[in-house]
Every structure is written in C-alpha cells, then in structure tokens.
Scaffold this motif. Sequence first.
Motif, PDB file in Angstrom:
ATOM      1  N   GLY A  88       5.310 -25.700   5.148  1.00  0.00           N
ATOM      2  CA  GLY A  88       5.173 -24.616   5.770  1.00  0.00           C
ATOM      3  C   GLY A  88       6.238 -24.203   6.611  1.00  0.00           C
ATOM      4  N   TYR A  89       6.387 -23.152   6.594  1.00  0.00           N
ATOM      5  CA  TYR A  89       7.210 -22.752   7.768  1.00  0.00           C
ATOM      6  C   TYR A  89       7.134 -24.030   9.137  1.00  0.00           C
ATOM      7  N   GLN A  90       5.916 -24.600   9.660  1.00  0.00           N
ATOM      8  CA  GLN A  90       5.947 -25.215  10.388  1.00  0.00           C
ATOM      9  C   GLN A  90       6.210 -26.658  10.685  1.00  0.00           C
ATOM     10  N   ARG A  91       7.108 -27.209   9.888  1.00  0.00           N
ATOM     11  CA  ARG A  91       7.942 -27.728  10.168  1.00  0.00           C
ATOM     12  C   ARG A  91       8.780 -28.478  11.056  1.00  0.00           C
ATOM     13  N   ARG A  92       9.187 -29.355  11.354  1.00  0.00           N
ATOM     14  CA  ARG A  92       9.336 -29.904  13.083  1.00  0.00           C
ATOM     15  C   ARG A  92       9.586 -31.207  13.449  1.00  0.00           C
TER      16      ARG A  92
END
Length: 114
Positions: free
Chosen positions: A61-65
């Motif tokens: 989700g929005y935790q991609r890095r």
Amino acid sequence: TLSTDGEAFYEDLVNLVAQTMEERNDAGGSQPANVPAPRANHSCTLIEVNVVLFGGHGGLGYQRRPFNDVQVLNLDNDRWQELNCQGNPPAPRLGHTAFEKDGCLYVYGGWNSE
C-alpha cells in the motif's frame, strides 16, 4: 506472494533451466534462508556465479519505499547474502539499470519519490 488491491509482489526466484524442479510455496514448501524482501523495478546482474540484486521498491500500500540494498545469490549453492557497501553507497532508487564490467557492478539512473 504478497497481494494488495489487485497487485502482487513475488519473493520467489524461478529456476527455468534445471534438471529437477522443486516446488516452493507458501503452504509449507521450502524457502531458502536470507531471501530478500519482495520488490519491483530492481536490477539483477550476473557476475561470474552470482546474481547481484540492487535497489527497487517494495512494501504494501502506501508503505512502499525504495531500497538501496545489495543482495547476492550464489548460483552454486542457492544462498542469498546481503552485502554492506563501503564508502558512499548509492541512494535508494528504482527503475535504474545496471551492468557488470571487470567484476564491478555499475548502476545508472533511476529515481525515488523521497
């Protein structure tokens, strides 16, 4: 395999040229030690008997890095090892390209959103 919102990230390495095929799956199949985190938009470069994986991005989700780790798979023993870069390691990136010359890995381009 990790899935989110219709996307799938794979953490398996598929050996397409083998004398025998060992099935590895999430339902009790064997998993080699030290397997790198699932990722996309990374590079893999063959250097002698090693596949060198660099960068890419992963997470859910929005935790991609973006990553800047270096992982090495020895094809003789099917074992992964993380390398610690000395000096000034490259910034985390994805969408780059990489190549080998005279035993050295060169990384060019790429981007990250940080």
